[in-house]
Design an enzyme around this catalytic site. Sequence first.
Site, PDB file in Angstrom:
ATOM      1  N   LYS A  53      40.062  36.122  39.246  1.00  0.00           N
ATOM      2  CA  LYS A  53      38.703  35.763  39.662  1.00  0.00           C
ATOM      3  C   LYS A  53      37.764  36.976  39.563  1.00  0.00           C
ATOM      4  O   LYS A  53      38.223  38.116  39.503  1.00  0.00           O
ATOM      5  CB  LYS A  53      38.728  35.206  41.087  1.00  0.00           C
ATOM      6  N   TYR A 281      13.897  58.962  44.398  1.00  0.00           N
ATOM      7  CA  TYR A 281      13.049  58.130  45.257  1.00  0.00           C
ATOM      8  C   TYR A 281      13.160  58.558  46.715  1.00  0.00           C
ATOM      9  O   TYR A 281      14.250  58.791  47.223  1.00  0.00           O
ATOM     10  CB  TYR A 281      13.479  56.667  45.163  1.00  0.00           C
TER      11      TYR A 281
HETATM   12  C1  PLP Z   1      41.999  36.422  45.847  1.00  0.00           C
HETATM   13  C2  PLP Z   1      43.170  35.585  46.119  1.00  0.00           C
HETATM   14  C3  PLP Z   1      44.464  36.052  45.869  1.00  0.00           C
HETATM   15  C4  PLP Z   1      44.753  37.471  45.437  1.00  0.00           C
HETATM   16  O1  PLP Z   1      44.516  38.349  46.526  1.00  0.00           O
HETATM   17  P1  PLP Z   1      44.879  39.903  46.424  1.00  0.00           P
HETATM   18  O2  PLP Z   1      44.736  40.399  47.805  1.00  0.00           O
HETATM   19  O3  PLP Z   1      43.889  40.504  45.490  1.00  0.00           O
HETATM   20  O4  PLP Z   1      46.267  39.982  45.898  1.00  0.00           O
HETATM   21  C5  PLP Z   1      45.505  35.166  46.037  1.00  0.00           C
HETATM   22  N1  PLP Z   1      45.285  33.897  46.466  1.00  0.00           N
HETATM   23  C6  PLP Z   1      44.053  33.424  46.730  1.00  0.00           C
HETATM   24  C7  PLP Z   1      43.886  32.020  47.205  1.00  0.00           C
HETATM   25  C8  PLP Z   1      42.954  34.246  46.582  1.00  0.00           C
HETATM   26  O5  PLP Z   1      41.737  33.782  46.872  1.00  0.00           O
END
Ligand code: PLP
Length: 406
Positions: A53, A281
């Site tokens: 993701k 800035y």
């Molecule tokens: C983001 C996510 C993961 C992975 O999490 P990490 O802490 O990066 O390993 C796994 N399962 C779900 C449902 C997630 O949203």
Amino acid sequence: MSTRDQPPIHHPAIADAEVVRPTHVEVDLSRLGDNFMAIRNHVGTTKIMPVLKANAYGHGLVRVAQWMERLGADYLGVAVLEEGILLRQQGITLPILVLGGILGNQIPHFLEYDLTLAASSVSKLEQIDEAVMRMKKPARVHLKIDTGMERIGVHYYNAEKFLESASRCRHLEVEGIFSHFANADASDPAHARLQLERFHEVLSFYEKRSLAPPKLRHMANSGAILQLPEACLDMVRPGILLYGVYPSGTVTRTIPVRPALTWKSRVVFFKIIRPGHPVGYGSTWQSDHTVRAVTVPVGYGDGYFRRMSHRTSVLIRGRKYPVVGTISMDQIVVNIESDSAYNGDEVILIGEMDDNAVTCEDLAKWAETIPYEILTNINTRVPRIYIESEPARSSDNPGPMDVISE
Ligand SMILES: *Cc1c(COP(=O)(O)O)cnc(C)c1O
């Protein structure tokens, strides 16, 4: 050639992105591969669903997905429908689970692109079942159980009815059932253990009814993979660990991984700053003596957060120097005191140089956030370049990929 005839700056056909903009992210596929294999060795025959993701935690969704496919990942996980559709359009054939919540009008797209749905209520199940009948296309579903995250999913204490109606759905395939940890990276595993217990309680439904459980039961994120081996079940869902970063400072580092991402830029300007001449800035910083300084073309518009102003350091010529003044949208100024630096010198924003390193944990501390937020906020205007620092080790390992920018 007039400027109008020139290709757009981020045209994917520009192979050498450094020619265009010195600021870029370098993703080391060898390290990604090593991290994947380290997780593979640790979990044995348990299946692996790399979580991709948010542009694969900033590493580039499509290229990381292609690489994971070649490394032998069993499944891919994304957060939203669009990420899954993009992967299908780019030719990824692995099964893909969209982990997040869904709206009814998205369901036809899941079926169209053969994406696995996370079902988090009885009514969603019914809507999916109905879409399958109407579209005459199969649907694969993973049931989402809330065991203590309170985000999406059916509460563990109400799950029986949900599992019952899932087993009554005639048209869709219930391939998986999953839950998600809220505290798997904590030093105290008590809450994670409680969540796992609740999940097992839910799964006992199948035994009690003499029904076969869905073939993919999964719960473990990076923290659980590291600290709670009994939570690995049929499949694990590593995100941050795959990219070589530990999910927290307190987590037990039972699997050796190294960061795959380096964020680089180059010196584009050198100057002498006199005392009493503030930088940037708001004129928030000035020196009481003459210093040498360089300007680097990166800023909060790239995800180099403004709130890190007056805290960050970068590496130039192997040494660590402070960024001074307020971080602008597209530029920062680095105080190199009496040292030397030249236009074109490499600048490391995240990464290693000689014996020095600036880590994404450092940036997270400076920005008062977690490494996840640093990685996922490196803007897509920053080109990603893919390298292999080490050759593939044996003939059955994937071969080298072309180095191009995405
Ligand atoms: C983001 C996510 C993961 C992975 O999490 P990490 O802490 O990066 O390993 C796994 N399962 C779900 C449902 C997630 O949203």
